[in-house]
Design an enzyme around this catalytic site. Structure first.
Site, PDB file in Angstrom:
ATOM      1  CB  SER A 100      -1.072   1.319  -8.846  1.00  0.00           C
ATOM      2  OG  SER A 100      -1.442   0.078  -8.380  1.00  0.00           O
ATOM      3  CG  ASP A 241       0.928  -2.561  -6.016  1.00  0.00           C
ATOM      4  OD1 ASP A 241       0.976  -2.653  -4.880  1.00  0.00           O
ATOM      5  OD2 ASP A 241       0.030  -1.951  -6.617  1.00  0.00           O
ATOM      6  CG  ASP A 245      -2.927  -0.811  -4.064  1.00  0.00           C
ATOM      7  OD1 ASP A 245      -2.306  -1.416  -4.679  1.00  0.00           O
ATOM      8  OD2 ASP A 245      -4.042   0.154  -4.747  1.00  0.00           O
TER       9      ASP A 245
END
Length: 453
Positions: A100, A241, A245
């Site tokens: 992430s 990012d 998401d």
């Protein structure tokens, strides 16, 4: 070895905690668990742009194939795209290789079920137990039972782009948009989506080299986007990012529009269009008091959950709520997706912007975000659930809450992973609330700090 799965899959430094051997075992165990539902499970695998992605993808796929599962490699693609593709192909699972918003040396492996939701806790536990107990259930299959790599009938990115465009019915001709792709998974797809809508597009953070993901760009580092929006005279800036998401926006004056503001703006738009079921939104306890005041003014009720998109989604599924998310920009639009989707969220925000007839700055100013001060108190884990019972601490908490009544709020939250208690204060004046937060944190740390162990 401790617990493998956290709140967002298995994560760690690639090659150290998250090794190719562990990825292979995760693939084997995952396929073995899924085989109980389907003798030859199909798993979609996607990844972001980290240098370790290829290594982990190969190891994970080998584990699945070794247990008789079939794999479909989607390549570099956003996390929400894997959730969508799992549904589209009626696969048994989707797996994302990404950490992430973290820096490049980290990576992670996250499972989705065939409906595009994060894998059920019980299934995660079965996978975990199989690995931790070193049980090699029905060793590797042989002969015709060995799995295959499947070829999709269409390019995965094209399918996802089509899905995104099907969620809207507007064009952006004449709109100046700056995209910041964090040198991550959205670096091609976001630009294609916005160019196809006729927008005048500038893209930054779109030159991934395997090690620059999230480095100075993206939703956690919007400074370059703010400068570029002002330099270009753009209508809006949109930052994602590393795995795309999350969304953090920047208005036409170069000011950050966080997840709270985006949720408020989009919830208002959905209500006006008659699409906000039960006039309800779902957010976490960290949502700003300004968000709550804005929703109250609009006649929208707010459900509050613990920190984490998993808890937001659980509540949304219980209530049928169509929008929920976090300050960080992880926003779920349940009409269109099963998880946070930065590009989809940006399209919903663009729809709200167009419908309003206002500038992004004007729209953003309608939601006043109160300053927040967050101070950590180092505390012995033994006291993380009992410190508030101390008379002196309880009295200080009561005094702060009375001082903030009507103008702000106090939130104290023990960390789930560290020996910390997080003291957060919101109010009109940072200089006024900071000493209050620091005093309370120091009191908690002095009475229940690490020296008490």
């Amino acid at each position: 070895m401790g617990r493998l799965f956290g709140t967002d899959g298995v994560r760690g430094v690639a090659g150290r905690e998250l090794t190719p051997e562990l990825a292979f075992k995760l693939g084997k165990a995952g396929a073995c668990v899924l085989k109980k539902e389907n003798k030859r499970p199909v798993v979609i695998i996607g990844k972001d742009t980290r240098i370790s992605g290829d290594m982990l993808e190969s190891a994970l796929a080998a584990g699945i194939l070794a247990m008789g599962g079939n794999v479909m490699l989607a390549g570099v693609i956003p996390t929400p795209a894997v959730a969508y593709l799992a549904r589209h192909y009626q696969a048994d699972a989707g797996v994302v290789i990404s950490a992430s918003h973290n820096s490049f040396e980290y990576n992670g492996i996250k499972f989705f079920n065939g409906k595009g939701y994060k894998l059920d806790d019980l299934l995660e536990e079965k996978i975990e137990d199989m690995i931790l107990s070193s049980v090699d259930e029905a060793s590797h299959v042989t002969g015709e039972w060995i799995g295959r790599r499947l070829e999709a009938e269409e390019n995965a990115a094209d399918l996802y782009i089509r899905h995104l465009l099907e969620t809207i019915s507007f064009r952006l001709d004449g709109k100046k948009v700056v995209l910041d792709c964090a040198n991550g998974a959205s670096y091609k797809i976001a630009e294609q989506v916005y160019r196809s809508l006729g927008a005048d597009v500038t893209v930054i953070g779109n030159k991934p080299d395997g090690i620059n993901i999230n480095a100075g760009y993206g939703s956690t580092h919007p400074e370059n986007l703010q400068e570029e929006v002002q330099r270009r005279g753009a209508d809006i800036g949109l930052a994602f990012d590393g795995d795309a998401d999350r969304l953090i926006a920047v208005d036409n004056l170069g000011r950050v529009v966080d997840g709270d503001k985006t949720i408020a703006i989009c919830a208002r738009m959905l209500k006006q269009k008659g699409r906000l079921k039960d006039d309800r939104v779902t957010v976490t306890v960290m949502s700003n008091i300004g968000f709550h005041k804005a929703m109250e003014a609009d006649g929208i009720s707010v459900d509050v959950t613990g920190v984490g998109d998993r808890y937001v989604l659980e509540r949304m599924l219980e209530t049928g709520c169509v929008i929920g998310g976090e300050q960080s920009g992880h926003i779920i639009f349940a009409e269109h997706t099963t998880t946070g989707d930065g590009i989809l969220s940006s399209l919903q925000l663009m729809e709200a912007l167009l419908a309003s007839g206002k500038t992004m700055a004007q729209l953003s100013e309608e939601v006043k975000i109160y300053p927040q001060v967050l101070v950590n108190a180092k505390i012995c884990n033994d006291f993380k659930k009992t410190y508030q019972k101390d008379p002196e601490v309880a009295a200080e908490i009561d005094a702060v809450e009375k001082a903030m009544e009507g103008t702000g709020r106090l939130l104290i939250r023990p960390s789930g992973t560290e020996p910390l208690v997080r003291v957060m204060l919101e109010g009109n004046d940072t200089e006024e609330i900071r000493p209050m937060a620091e005093h309370l944190a120091q009191l908690i740390e002095r009475k229940f700090g690490m020296m008490k162990e």
